[in-house]
Motif scaffolding. Structure first.
Motif, PDB file in Angstrom:
ATOM      1  N   TYR A   9       7.432  51.575  12.014  1.00  0.00           N
ATOM      2  CA  TYR A   9       7.306  50.207  12.545  1.00  0.00           C
ATOM      3  C   TYR A   9       8.672  49.514  12.626  1.00  0.00           C
ATOM      4  O   TYR A   9       9.033  48.940  13.648  1.00  0.00           O
ATOM      5  CB  TYR A   9       6.341  49.413  11.652  1.00  0.00           C
ATOM      6  CG  TYR A   9       6.305  47.949  11.979  1.00  0.00           C
ATOM      7  CD1 TYR A   9       5.828  47.515  13.224  1.00  0.00           C
ATOM      8  CD2 TYR A   9       6.750  46.998  11.081  1.00  0.00           C
ATOM      9  CE1 TYR A   9       5.807  46.170  13.551  1.00  0.00           C
ATOM     10  CE2 TYR A   9       6.736  45.656  11.397  1.00  0.00           C
ATOM     11  CZ  TYR A   9       6.267  45.240  12.630  1.00  0.00           C
ATOM     12  OH  TYR A   9       6.255  43.912  12.945  1.00  0.00           O
ATOM     13  N   LYS A  10       9.432  49.603  11.530  1.00  0.00           N
ATOM     14  CA  LYS A  10      10.736  48.936  11.493  1.00  0.00           C
ATOM     15  C   LYS A  10      11.662  49.482  12.586  1.00  0.00           C
ATOM     16  O   LYS A  10      12.402  48.747  13.234  1.00  0.00           O
ATOM     17  CB  LYS A  10      11.394  49.121  10.115  1.00  0.00           C
ATOM     18  CG  LYS A  10      10.781  48.254   9.030  1.00  0.00           C
ATOM     19  CD  LYS A  10      10.934  46.782   9.369  1.00  0.00           C
ATOM     20  CE  LYS A  10      10.778  45.873   8.172  1.00  0.00           C
ATOM     21  NZ  LYS A  10      10.684  44.461   8.572  1.00  0.00           N
ATOM     22  N   TYR A  11      11.616  50.793  12.765  1.00  0.00           N
ATOM     23  CA  TYR A  11      12.463  51.404  13.797  1.00  0.00           C
ATOM     24  C   TYR A  11      12.056  50.882  15.180  1.00  0.00           C
ATOM     25  O   TYR A  11      12.894  50.536  16.008  1.00  0.00           O
ATOM     26  CB  TYR A  11      12.358  52.925  13.726  1.00  0.00           C
ATOM     27  CG  TYR A  11      13.333  53.600  14.657  1.00  0.00           C
ATOM     28  CD1 TYR A  11      14.698  53.611  14.372  1.00  0.00           C
ATOM     29  CD2 TYR A  11      12.904  54.187  15.848  1.00  0.00           C
ATOM     30  CE1 TYR A  11      15.607  54.189  15.246  1.00  0.00           C
ATOM     31  CE2 TYR A  11      13.807  54.769  16.719  1.00  0.00           C
ATOM     32  CZ  TYR A  11      15.152  54.768  16.411  1.00  0.00           C
ATOM     33  OH  TYR A  11      16.059  55.333  17.281  1.00  0.00           O
ATOM     34  N   ASN A  23       2.745  46.590  -1.231  1.00  0.00           N
ATOM     35  CA  ASN A  23       4.022  47.270  -0.985  1.00  0.00           C
ATOM     36  C   ASN A  23       4.155  47.638   0.493  1.00  0.00           C
ATOM     37  O   ASN A  23       5.204  47.466   1.103  1.00  0.00           O
ATOM     38  CB  ASN A  23       4.110  48.523  -1.857  1.00  0.00           C
ATOM     39  CG  ASN A  23       5.322  49.375  -1.510  1.00  0.00           C
ATOM     40  OD1 ASN A  23       6.426  48.872  -1.391  1.00  0.00           O
ATOM     41  ND2 ASN A  23       5.097  50.666  -1.305  1.00  0.00           N
ATOM     42  N   PHE A  24       3.044  48.114   1.074  1.00  0.00           N
ATOM     43  CA  PHE A  24       3.092  48.480   2.490  1.00  0.00           C
ATOM     44  C   PHE A  24       3.385  47.250   3.354  1.00  0.00           C
ATOM     45  O   PHE A  24       4.260  47.296   4.238  1.00  0.00           O
ATOM     46  CB  PHE A  24       1.775  49.146   2.912  1.00  0.00           C
ATOM     47  CG  PHE A  24       1.732  49.456   4.380  1.00  0.00           C
ATOM     48  CD1 PHE A  24       2.640  50.354   4.932  1.00  0.00           C
ATOM     49  CD2 PHE A  24       0.832  48.832   5.224  1.00  0.00           C
ATOM     50  CE1 PHE A  24       2.641  50.633   6.300  1.00  0.00           C
ATOM     51  CE2 PHE A  24       0.819  49.103   6.585  1.00  0.00           C
ATOM     52  CZ  PHE A  24       1.726  50.005   7.117  1.00  0.00           C
ATOM     53  N   LEU A  25       2.695  46.150   3.090  1.00  0.00           N
ATOM     54  CA  LEU A  25       2.932  44.937   3.884  1.00  0.00           C
ATOM     55  C   LEU A  25       4.374  44.461   3.705  1.00  0.00           C
ATOM     56  O   LEU A  25       5.021  44.025   4.661  1.00  0.00           O
ATOM     57  CB  LEU A  25       1.951  43.826   3.476  1.00  0.00           C
ATOM     58  CG  LEU A  25       0.491  44.080   3.870  1.00  0.00           C
ATOM     59  CD1 LEU A  25      -0.421  43.012   3.280  1.00  0.00           C
ATOM     60  CD2 LEU A  25       0.323  44.106   5.389  1.00  0.00           C
ATOM     61  N   HIS A  26       4.868  44.590   2.473  1.00  0.00           N
ATOM     62  CA  HIS A  26       6.247  44.178   2.201  1.00  0.00           C
ATOM     63  C   HIS A  26       7.227  45.043   2.998  1.00  0.00           C
ATOM     64  O   HIS A  26       8.159  44.531   3.620  1.00  0.00           O
ATOM     65  CB  HIS A  26       6.526  44.262   0.692  1.00  0.00           C
ATOM     66  CG  HIS A  26       7.851  43.702   0.298  1.00  0.00           C
ATOM     67  ND1 HIS A  26       8.965  44.492   0.141  1.00  0.00           N
ATOM     68  CD2 HIS A  26       8.251  42.427   0.069  1.00  0.00           C
ATOM     69  CE1 HIS A  26       9.989  43.721  -0.182  1.00  0.00           C
ATOM     70  NE2 HIS A  26       9.587  42.470  -0.235  1.00  0.00           N
ATOM     71  N   MET A  27       7.007  46.350   2.992  1.00  0.00           N
ATOM     72  CA  MET A  27       7.920  47.248   3.731  1.00  0.00           C
ATOM     73  C   MET A  27       7.874  46.969   5.229  1.00  0.00           C
ATOM     74  O   MET A  27       8.843  47.187   5.946  1.00  0.00           O
ATOM     75  CB  MET A  27       7.554  48.712   3.467  1.00  0.00           C
ATOM     76  CG  MET A  27       7.974  49.196   2.096  1.00  0.00           C
ATOM     77  SD  MET A  27       7.795  50.979   1.948  1.00  0.00           S
ATOM     78  CE  MET A  27       6.044  51.191   2.001  1.00  0.00           C
ATOM     79  N   CYS A  28       6.722  46.482   5.710  1.00  0.00           N
ATOM     80  CA  CYS A  28       6.604  46.212   7.149  1.00  0.00           C
ATOM     81  C   CYS A  28       7.221  44.863   7.524  1.00  0.00           C
ATOM     82  O   CYS A  28       7.874  44.744   8.552  1.00  0.00           O
ATOM     83  CB  CYS A  28       5.134  46.205   7.574  1.00  0.00           C
ATOM     84  SG  CYS A  28       4.422  47.842   7.647  1.00  0.00           S
ATOM     85  N   PHE A  29       6.984  43.849   6.695  1.00  0.00           N
ATOM     86  CA  PHE A  29       7.295  42.500   7.155  1.00  0.00           C
ATOM     87  C   PHE A  29       8.474  41.823   6.453  1.00  0.00           C
ATOM     88  O   PHE A  29       8.905  40.758   6.886  1.00  0.00           O
ATOM     89  CB  PHE A  29       6.043  41.612   7.087  1.00  0.00           C
ATOM     90  CG  PHE A  29       4.942  42.126   7.985  1.00  0.00           C
ATOM     91  CD1 PHE A  29       5.174  42.328   9.332  1.00  0.00           C
ATOM     92  CD2 PHE A  29       3.694  42.453   7.484  1.00  0.00           C
ATOM     93  CE1 PHE A  29       4.175  42.826  10.168  1.00  0.00           C
ATOM     94  CE2 PHE A  29       2.687  42.950   8.299  1.00  0.00           C
ATOM     95  CZ  PHE A  29       2.931  43.135   9.654  1.00  0.00           C
ATOM     96  N   ALA A  30       8.986  42.415   5.378  1.00  0.00           N
ATOM     97  CA  ALA A  30      10.146  41.798   4.723  1.00  0.00           C
ATOM     98  C   ALA A  30      11.407  42.108   5.533  1.00  0.00           C
ATOM     99  O   ALA A  30      11.477  43.136   6.208  1.00  0.00           O
ATOM    100  CB  ALA A  30      10.301  42.339   3.307  1.00  0.00           C
ATOM    101  N   VAL A  31      12.366  41.195   5.484  1.00  0.00           N
ATOM    102  CA  VAL A  31      13.686  41.432   6.088  1.00  0.00           C
ATOM    103  C   VAL A  31      14.734  41.115   5.027  1.00  0.00           C
ATOM    104  O   VAL A  31      14.469  40.328   4.116  1.00  0.00           O
ATOM    105  CB  VAL A  31      13.907  40.567   7.359  1.00  0.00           C
ATOM    106  CG1 VAL A  31      13.108  41.098   8.527  1.00  0.00           C
ATOM    107  CG2 VAL A  31      13.580  39.101   7.097  1.00  0.00           C
ATOM    108  N   PRO A  32      15.948  41.704   5.121  1.00  0.00           N
ATOM    109  CA  PRO A  32      16.919  41.513   4.048  1.00  0.00           C
ATOM    110  C   PRO A  32      17.400  40.070   3.894  1.00  0.00           C
ATOM    111  O   PRO A  32      17.884  39.693   2.847  1.00  0.00           O
ATOM    112  CB  PRO A  32      18.094  42.416   4.454  1.00  0.00           C
ATOM    113  CG  PRO A  32      17.579  43.277   5.545  1.00  0.00           C
ATOM    114  CD  PRO A  32      16.432  42.594   6.170  1.00  0.00           C
ATOM    115  N   CYS A  33      17.247  39.229   4.942  1.00  0.00           N
ATOM    116  CA  CYS A  33      17.868  37.913   4.879  1.00  0.00           C
ATOM    117  C   CYS A  33      17.027  36.843   4.193  1.00  0.00           C
ATOM    118  O   CYS A  33      17.502  35.720   4.002  1.00  0.00           O
ATOM    119  CB  CYS A  33      18.263  37.466   6.293  1.00  0.00           C
ATOM    120  SG  CYS A  33      17.145  38.009   7.546  1.00  0.00           S
TER     121      CYS A  33
END
Ligand code: CMC
Length: 428
Positions: free
Chosen positions: A176-178, A196-206
């Protein structure tokens, strides 16, 4: 049914054993039919054929019942947790508190993927369908995890199973991120599987991203509902691929490829596109007419099922879940949900659908929920694949453990040309 069934082939009386399951229809064992009569059976689409014995999942399509290891899906989805269902599907029993802790730790400890796998993603076009990335990356796991490829070693089989359950969310989130051009987010082992899955999909570093507990609950429920569904097309694909002794990662990649089709896992994507195309409640009658027209080739996506000739129990749970998700997101009105509800009402009272016993299936509402959560339609089948991985791997494990297991090799009714002589090209 009696203990045997009789069949007369060419004047020869054959007695075929009748096998009895715990529940469900009796099964006529035709394993020796060819040896005894020289004839095959013919059943395209396997509508009357049991391909294996299984203790994992039971469906009563007429009553709309789905059980994992005997437990009703409604109880598992509403009262349990996805990882509990994973344990149940893999090992046959619900875990004790201590067993569950160990299992959760094992899964959590395997969430990261080999760092070199990230380079794989860079090779794909950004606009590639995430399912094409999933097929490739999951297949490529066999190139990274050589220490869990020996299918004859039960411990390696178990490690492969844990690895796939643990890493599939990471692989899916990376796809998804790619796809959206954002940096990969590493797994967070302090979060639940779904969060964790939702976090990996929707979190951004900023900025910080907090997963809404109601959304994590809905995601977990969607995973549980999709975890297994006995011998469907993708599961049969996994079993068939595995029957040759292929490694587990290759088998699951084959299952993902099969799931992608619009008649199977791709239906949730197709169902949402259909709702978007209909657009508003007033367009429903014209659409229903198109569906009923035999020449149009249009189907009501998210409706009908090979096994369920009643309301799919998973669809009922998802219909209720949709409300919870919209409430959590503060969405008062969703035009697509209105179209879906109205469409369901029209279809369920229309003679065409009643006669053919066509009811909403799991895909009818799942797309609406996933879209509200922020997933693009192209990710819907990926989420299905993520959740179904535990079912595939449990069925694969059961097959390997079965002493009666042999390579799957169907026969055919040959209707091509009989033997003929080759004609050189100059004389054709
Ligand atoms: N819309 C309109 N008519 C339908 C539909 C539909 N969705 N599904 C079946 N029919 C009709 C079909 O035209 C046929 O009519 P007739 O007897 O007049 O020729 C009759 O119902 C029987 O259909 P079938 O294709 O023989 O049934 P099947 O058991 O082979 O198909 C199915 C099952 C799921 C492929 C089919 O119902 C379908 O294409 N549904 C839409 C796609 C979909 O929602 N798939 C998701 C399945 S659930 C998720 C999963 O487990 O993968």
């Amino acid at each position: 049914m009696a203990e045997t069934a009789r069949l007369n082939v060419d004047g020869k009386d054959l007695e075929l054993p009748v096998l009895k399951g715990t529940i469900g229809p009796d099964v006529i064992d035709i394993g020796k039919l060819y040896a005894q009569s020289g004839a095959f059976t013919f059943d395209p689409g396997f509508t009357s054929t049991a391909s294996c014995k299984s203790t994992i999942t039971y469906i009563d399509g007429d009553e709309g019942v789905l059980l994992y290891r005997g437990y009703p899906i409604e109880q598992l989805a509403m009262e349990g947790d996805f990882l509990e269902s994973c344990y149940l599907l893999l090992y046959g029993e619900l875990p004790t508190a201590a067993q569950f802790e160990v299992f959760k730790r094992n899964i959590t400890r395997h969430t990261m993927v080999h760092e070199q796998m990230t380079r794989f993603y860079q090779g794909f076009r950004r606009d590639a369908h995430p399912m094409s990335v999933m097929v490739a990356v999951v297949g490529a796991m066999s190139a990274f995890y050589h220490d869990s490829l020996d299918i004859n070693d039960p411990r390696q089989r178990e490690i492969a199973a844990h690895r796939m359950i643990a890493k599939m969310p990471t692989i899916a989130a990376m796809a998804y991120k790619y796809h959206v051009g954002q940096p990969f987010v590493y797994p967070r082992n302090d979060l639940s599987y779904a969060a964790n899955f939702l976090h990996m999909c929707f979190a951004v570093p900023c900025e910080e991203y907090k997963v809404h507990p109601a959304l994590a609950r809905a995601m977990d429920r969607i995973f549980t509902l999709h975890a297994d569904h006995e011998q469907n097309a993708s599961t049969s694909t996994v079993r068939l691929a595995g029957s040759s002794g292929a490694n587990p990662f290759a088998c699951i990649a084959a299952g993902i490829a099969c799931l992608w089709g619009p008649a199977h896992g791709g239906a949730n994507e197709a169902a949402l596109k259909m709702l978007e195309e209909i657009g508003s409640v007033d367009k429903i009658p014209a659409f229903i007419e198109k569906v009923k027209d035999k020449n149009s080739n249009v189907r009501l996506m998210g409706f009908g099922h090979r096994v369920y000739k009643n309301y799919d129990p998973r669809a009922k749970i998802l219909q209720a879940s949709a409300h919870e998700v919209f409430e959590a997101l503060g969405v008062k009105d969703d035009p697509l949900l209105d179209v879906a509800r109205a469409l369901e009402k029209v279809a369920l009272s229309d003679e065409y659908f009643i006669q053919r016993k066509l009811y909403p299936n799991v895909d009818f509402y799942s797309g609406i929920i996933l879209r509200a959560m922020g997933f693009p339609t192209s990710m819907f089948t990926v989420l299905f694949a993520l959740a179904r991985t535990v079912g595939w791997i449990s069925q694969w494990k059961e097959m390997i453990d079965d002493p009666a297991q042999k390579i799957g090799r169907p026969r055919q009714l040959y209707v091509g040309p009989a033997k003929r002589e080759y004609v050189p090209v100059a004389k054709r």
